[in-house]
Motif scaffolding. Structure first.
Motif, PDB file in Angstrom:
ATOM      1  N   SER A  75      73.124  45.690   2.716  1.00 29.75           N
ATOM      2  CA  SER A  75      73.141  44.255   2.406  1.00 29.75           C
ATOM      3  C   SER A  75      74.232  43.913   1.398  1.00 29.75           C
ATOM      4  N   ASP A  76      74.726  44.907   0.661  1.00 28.15           N
ATOM      5  CA  ASP A  76      75.781  44.694  -0.324  1.00 28.15           C
ATOM      6  C   ASP A  76      77.019  45.516   0.057  1.00 28.15           C
ATOM      7  N   SER A  77      78.173  45.022  -0.320  1.00 26.54           N
ATOM      8  CA  SER A  77      79.414  45.751  -0.062  1.00 26.54           C
ATOM      9  C   SER A  77      79.584  46.881  -1.077  1.00 26.54           C
ATOM     10  N   LEU A  78      80.306  47.921  -0.668  1.00 26.92           N
ATOM     11  CA  LEU A  78      80.614  49.026  -1.564  1.00 26.92           C
ATOM     12  C   LEU A  78      81.616  48.584  -2.623  1.00 26.92           C
ATOM     13  N   GLU A  79      81.535  49.221  -3.785  1.00 30.56           N
ATOM     14  CA  GLU A  79      82.471  48.915  -4.869  1.00 30.56           C
ATOM     15  C   GLU A  79      83.815  49.611  -4.665  1.00 30.56           C
ATOM     16  N   SER A  80      83.819  50.699  -3.915  1.00 34.45           N
ATOM     17  CA  SER A  80      85.055  51.434  -3.651  1.00 34.45           C
ATOM     18  C   SER A  80      84.870  52.261  -2.383  1.00 34.45           C
ATOM     19  N   GLU A  81      85.986  52.743  -1.847  1.00 33.30           N
ATOM     20  CA  GLU A  81      85.925  53.579  -0.657  1.00 33.30           C
ATOM     21  C   GLU A  81      85.161  54.873  -0.967  1.00 33.30           C
ATOM     22  N   PRO A  82      84.325  55.332  -0.045  1.00 33.00           N
ATOM     23  CA  PRO A  82      83.612  56.591  -0.270  1.00 33.00           C
ATOM     24  C   PRO A  82      84.572  57.730  -0.588  1.00 33.00           C
ATOM     25  N   GLY A  83      84.208  58.529  -1.593  1.00 37.31           N
ATOM     26  CA  GLY A  83      84.988  59.708  -1.949  1.00 37.31           C
ATOM     27  C   GLY A  83      86.190  59.455  -2.822  1.00 37.31           C
ATOM     28  N   THR A  84      86.403  58.217  -3.273  1.00 35.65           N
ATOM     29  CA  THR A  84      87.620  57.924  -4.049  1.00 35.65           C
ATOM     30  C   THR A  84      87.369  57.715  -5.539  1.00 35.65           C
ATOM     31  N   GLN A  85      86.181  57.299  -5.925  1.00 37.56           N
ATOM     32  CA  GLN A  85      85.894  57.031  -7.330  1.00 37.56           C
ATOM     33  C   GLN A  85      84.501  57.526  -7.693  1.00 37.56           C
ATOM     34  N   ILE A  86      84.358  57.952  -8.933  1.00 34.17           N
ATOM     35  CA  ILE A  86      83.036  58.313  -9.448  1.00 34.17           C
ATOM     36  C   ILE A  86      82.404  57.069 -10.062  1.00 34.17           C
ATOM     37  N   ARG A  87      81.233  56.731  -9.582  1.00 32.47           N
ATOM     38  CA  ARG A  87      80.514  55.571 -10.114  1.00 32.47           C
ATOM     39  C   ARG A  87      79.030  55.920 -10.141  1.00 32.47           C
ATOM     40  N   TYR A  88      78.476  56.024 -11.341  1.00 29.08           N
ATOM     41  CA  TYR A  88      77.070  56.421 -11.514  1.00 29.08           C
ATOM     42  C   TYR A  88      76.173  55.487 -10.715  1.00 29.08           C
ATOM     43  N   SER A  89      75.382  56.052  -9.809  1.00 29.00           N
ATOM     44  CA  SER A  89      74.611  55.213  -8.896  1.00 29.00           C
ATOM     45  C   SER A  89      73.211  55.758  -8.675  1.00 29.00           C
ATOM     46  N   GLY A  90      72.227  55.104  -9.266  1.00 36.72           N
ATOM     47  CA  GLY A  90      70.835  55.426  -8.992  1.00 36.72           C
ATOM     48  C   GLY A  90      70.476  55.210  -7.532  1.00 36.72           C
ATOM     49  N   PRO A  91      70.884  54.078  -6.934  1.00 32.17           N
ATOM     50  CA  PRO A  91      70.582  53.861  -5.519  1.00 32.17           C
ATOM     51  C   PRO A  91      71.117  54.963  -4.604  1.00 32.17           C
ATOM     52  N   GLY A  92      72.238  55.577  -4.981  1.00 26.46           N
ATOM     53  CA  GLY A  92      72.767  56.673  -4.180  1.00 26.46           C
ATOM     54  C   GLY A  92      71.829  57.869  -4.181  1.00 26.46           C
ATOM     55  N   ILE A  93      71.287  58.197  -5.346  1.00 21.95           N
ATOM     56  CA  ILE A  93      70.350  59.315  -5.442  1.00 21.95           C
ATOM     57  C   ILE A  93      69.042  58.964  -4.749  1.00 21.95           C
ATOM     58  N   THR A  94      68.648  57.689  -4.818  1.00 23.25           N
ATOM     59  CA  THR A  94      67.442  57.257  -4.113  1.00 23.25           C
ATOM     60  C   THR A  94      67.586  57.474  -2.609  1.00 23.25           C
ATOM     61  N   ALA A  95      68.776  57.185  -2.087  1.00 18.77           N
ATOM     62  CA  ALA A  95      69.030  57.435  -0.667  1.00 18.77           C
ATOM     63  C   ALA A  95      68.874  58.919  -0.345  1.00 18.77           C
ATOM     64  N   ALA A  96      69.350  59.772  -1.254  1.00 18.18           N
ATOM     65  CA  ALA A  96      69.208  61.218  -1.048  1.00 18.18           C
ATOM     66  C   ALA A  96      67.738  61.614  -1.023  1.00 18.18           C
ATOM     67  N   GLY A  97      66.932  60.989  -1.884  1.00 19.37           N
ATOM     68  CA  GLY A  97      65.501  61.268  -1.893  1.00 19.37           C
ATOM     69  C   GLY A  97      64.837  60.878  -0.585  1.00 19.37           C
ATOM     70  N   ARG A  98      65.252  59.752  -0.028  1.00 15.86           N
ATOM     71  CA  ARG A  98      64.698  59.316   1.262  1.00 15.86           C
ATOM     72  C   ARG A  98      65.092  60.284   2.374  1.00 15.86           C
ATOM     73  N   ILE A  99      66.299  60.816   2.310  1.00 13.40           N
ATOM     74  CA  ILE A  99      66.732  61.793   3.317  1.00 13.40           C
ATOM     75  C   ILE A  99      65.864  63.048   3.255  1.00 13.40           C
ATOM     76  N   VAL A 100      65.517  63.463   2.029  1.00 14.32           N
ATOM     77  CA  VAL A 100      64.615  64.617   1.878  1.00 14.32           C
ATOM     78  C   VAL A 100      63.292  64.342   2.582  1.00 14.32           C
ATOM     79  N   GLU A 101      62.768  63.125   2.428  1.00 17.62           N
ATOM     80  CA  GLU A 101      61.527  62.760   3.111  1.00 17.62           C
ATOM     81  C   GLU A 101      61.675  62.884   4.624  1.00 17.62           C
ATOM     82  N   ILE A 102      62.778  62.386   5.138  1.00 19.92           N
ATOM     83  CA  ILE A 102      62.981  62.344   6.588  1.00 19.92           C
ATOM     84  C   ILE A 102      63.086  63.754   7.181  1.00 19.92           C
TER      85      ILE A 102
END
Length: 257
Positions: free
Chosen positions: A170-197
């Motif tokens: 629903s939101d646009s990315l702040e930068s291209e994947p793999g180009t910048q480090i940006r601390y992201s809780g939602p990113g880790i949350t996505a990883a947690g959901r993948i573990v569930e799946i």
């Protein structure tokens, strides 16, 4: 007088484990100084080597209103330390062949399939590459630190990880994947959901069985039982010379997230 407790293991002299006692005492003194200087309300320190405890200290207060001394078995809300624990869960799944770190996230979460990236001129354009699980773990996904879709904490608390994952895209990315480090809780949350799946287990159940129980982390949980309440340290911050506490029930009654 700032309360403090120091325990040197009676079964082993610290020097036997390679420690100089005066240096351990210096560390203990520094922790007490943090309390006196109001950098922290309270702190616990533990030093072990070869499974042998050589120093175990508690300083200051676990609660300031009402005033309650910090104890060595106080329980802390570890907040963003959830991230490395989640990374361990992902790596367990990788070792078991359930996922690959370079898999596109969209393989598991379809909402990651069509993501746009913000441009300097205020426009957006489709991302040049897919976000991978590796990007999530290294905070290089381009996701922001804000919850997708502007979710507020009250709404989020009532959601499952699956509910939350449906909001990505629903939101646009702040930068291209793999180009910048940006601390992201939602990113880790996505990883947690993948573990569930991939594990076909609830995330908290997976961590409990595969991480916490195996490491004998008997006091580590997402949702604390009522028996923990008296041991949970209050979350505080200093404002205009006075300690303030966060007015949120640490037990988070009714929360799913």
């Amino acid at each position: 007088m700032i309360p403090a407790v120091l325990l040197l293991a009676s079964s082993q002299n610290p020097t036997v484990q390679g420690f100089q006692v005066y240096r351990l005492e210096s560390a203990t003194s520094r922790m007490s100084q943090f309390v006196r200087d109001q950098e922290v309300a309270g702190v616990v320190g533990l030093v072990q080597r070869n499974g042998i405890e050589v120093s175990f200290t508690a300083h200051g207060y676990a609660s300031l209103d009402p005033k309650k001394l910090m104890k060595k078995d106080s329980i802390f809300q570890i907040m963003s330390m959830t991230k490395p624990v989640t990374a361990v869960a992902v790596m367990i799944c990788a070792e078991r062949g359930l996922l690959n770190l370079d898999d596109p996230v969209s393989r598991y979460l379809p909402s990651f399939g069509k993501l746009n990236v913000k441009q300097v001129d205020g426009t957006t354009k489709p991302a040049n590459r897919a976000i991978t699980i590796r990007h999530l773990l290294t905070h290089t996904s381009g996701l922001s630190s804000s919850d997708p879709g502007g979710l507020d904490d009250d709404t989020k608390s009532k959601m499952t990880l699956a509910d939350y994952a449906s909001r990505y895209g629903s939101d646009s990315l702040e930068s291209e994947p793999g180009t910048q480090i940006r601390y992201s809780g939602p990113g880790i949350t996505a990883a947690g959901r993948i573990v569930e799946i991939v594990s076909k287990r609830k995330f908290d159940d997976f961590l409990q069985a595969e991480v916490f129980e195996r490491l004998k982390m008997s006091d580590t949980v997402f949702f604390a039982p009522e028996s923990f309440r008296s041991r949970i340290a209050q979350m505080t911050w200093l404002e205009e010379g006075k300690w303030r506490s966060i007015d949120v029930d640490p037990m988070r009654p009714g929360s799913k997230f």
